[in-house]
Scaffold this active site. Structure first.
Site, mmCIF file in Angstrom:
data_model
loop_
_atom_site.group_PDB
_atom_site.id
_atom_site.type_symbol
_atom_site.label_atom_id
_atom_site.label_comp_id
_atom_site.label_asym_id
_atom_site.label_seq_id
_atom_site.Cartn_x
_atom_site.Cartn_y
_atom_site.Cartn_z
ATOM 1 N N ASP A 197 43.048 79.548 26.026
ATOM 2 C CA ASP A 197 43.478 79.653 24.623
ATOM 3 C C ASP A 197 44.464 80.794 24.534
ATOM 4 O O ASP A 197 44.503 81.679 25.387
ATOM 5 C CB ASP A 197 42.286 79.828 23.675
ATOM 6 C CG ASP A 197 41.326 80.921 24.084
ATOM 7 O OD1 ASP A 197 41.401 82.016 23.507
ATOM 8 O OD2 ASP A 197 40.475 80.668 24.949
ATOM 9 N N ASP A 238 37.283 78.614 13.983
ATOM 10 C CA ASP A 238 36.824 79.811 14.693
ATOM 11 C C ASP A 238 35.965 80.653 13.746
ATOM 12 O O ASP A 238 36.469 81.241 12.790
ATOM 13 C CB ASP A 238 38.053 80.600 15.165
ATOM 14 C CG ASP A 238 37.697 81.854 15.956
ATOM 15 O OD1 ASP A 238 36.542 82.312 15.894
ATOM 16 O OD2 ASP A 238 38.595 82.395 16.631
ATOM 17 N N GLU A 247 33.433 83.780 13.484
ATOM 18 C CA GLU A 247 32.878 85.004 14.050
ATOM 19 C C GLU A 247 33.065 86.125 13.039
ATOM 20 O O GLU A 247 33.942 86.070 12.188
ATOM 21 C CB GLU A 247 33.560 85.351 15.380
ATOM 22 C CG GLU A 247 35.089 85.375 15.314
ATOM 23 C CD GLU A 247 35.733 85.504 16.682
ATOM 24 O OE1 GLU A 247 35.443 86.512 17.369
ATOM 25 O OE2 GLU A 247 36.526 84.621 17.062
#
Length: 255
Positions: A52, A137, A139
């Site tokens: 990534d 994503d 987090e």
């Protein structure tokens, strides 16, 4: 006279032609500057691996990445409702030209509605046939200077589902969830039973860090190295054989 003209044209062509790429003398492998010995199956034994990238990867030699075995890449596209990754367009084009399967991810921001964030992602990432499913994503970001909000787990899951619904309706493929062990546990993400996961765990195997959770991609190191690409690279493994990868692409890439 004719010979002089030919010579002049040859000289002009030599002056205007694109210079040859700089030869690379380093090891043509996917490396790791700080490898971990995992207790279970080693990630390097998975036959399909990828990476990534975001703005921190200022340059990626995509053809060489492909040559050493990078089969896929997830690229950061957006964050929140208005932050575009400045390298997204370059990485998106470079990966495609090298024949690497590419997808885009969105870094979630807890101080903007999921509807606004989903629309920003849709406005940024083209719906291109053959690309990988979108990624959400999830987090905690303790370094954010503008948002320290940490909603309750039920609220987090509700916002995630709202983003997923909008993005899935646009791209025609269910998004993948990327997450960390702490975020996964604190927000009870095991509740997303019919969703594919991309799991980050660089010290333990997914089975140890996410007990009972099925996974499709494993981000196993942030200290990977690639030929002619400066800096550290996140390297990922696909959970399956080469044949399983081809079947997954047939089923999950955008139409």
């Amino acid at each position: 006279m004719f010979k002089r003209v030919i010579a002049a044209l040859a000289l002009l062509a030599a002056c205007t032609s694109t210079p040859a790429p700089t030869p690379f003398s380093g090891p043509m492998v996917i490396g790791d500057s700080d490898p971990v010995r995992f207790s279970g199956r080693q990630p390097t034994t998975f036959p399909v691996r990828g990476m990534d990238a975001a703005r921190f990867q200022t340059f990626v030699d995509w053809p060489r990445a492909k040559a050493v075995g990078i089969e896929f890449v997830f690229l950061k596209a957006t964050e929140g409702g208005d932050l575009l990754d400045i390298k997204f367009k370059d990485h998106w084009a470079g990966a495609a030209q090298a024949g690497i399967k590419r997808g885009a991810y969105h870094f979630y921001y807890f101080c903007t509605s999921p509807e606004v964030q989903a629309q920003f992602f849709i406005d940024t990432v083209p719906r291109t046939r053959g690309t990988l499913p979108p990624v959400l994503d999830m987090e905690w970001n303790p370094f954010s200077p503008t948002c320290q909000r940490r909603p309750a787990a039920a609220t987090v899951r509700d916002e995630m589902q709202r983003w997923i619904n909008i993005v899935q309706a646009h791209y025609g493929q269910a998004p993948i969830i990327y997450t960390t062990p702490r975020f996964y546990k604190e927000n009870e993400l095991a509740a997303f039973r019919n969703t594919e996961f991309w799991l980050r765990t660089t010290a333990k195997t997914p089975a140890e860090a996410f007990p009972g959770q099925k996974w499709t991609f494993w981000q196993y190191t942030s200290t990977g190295t690639l030929p002619n690409t400066p800096g550290a690279i996140d390297i990922n493994a696909f959970n399956g054989s080469t044949a399983a990868w081809e079947a997954w692409l047939e089923r999950r890439t955008l139409r």
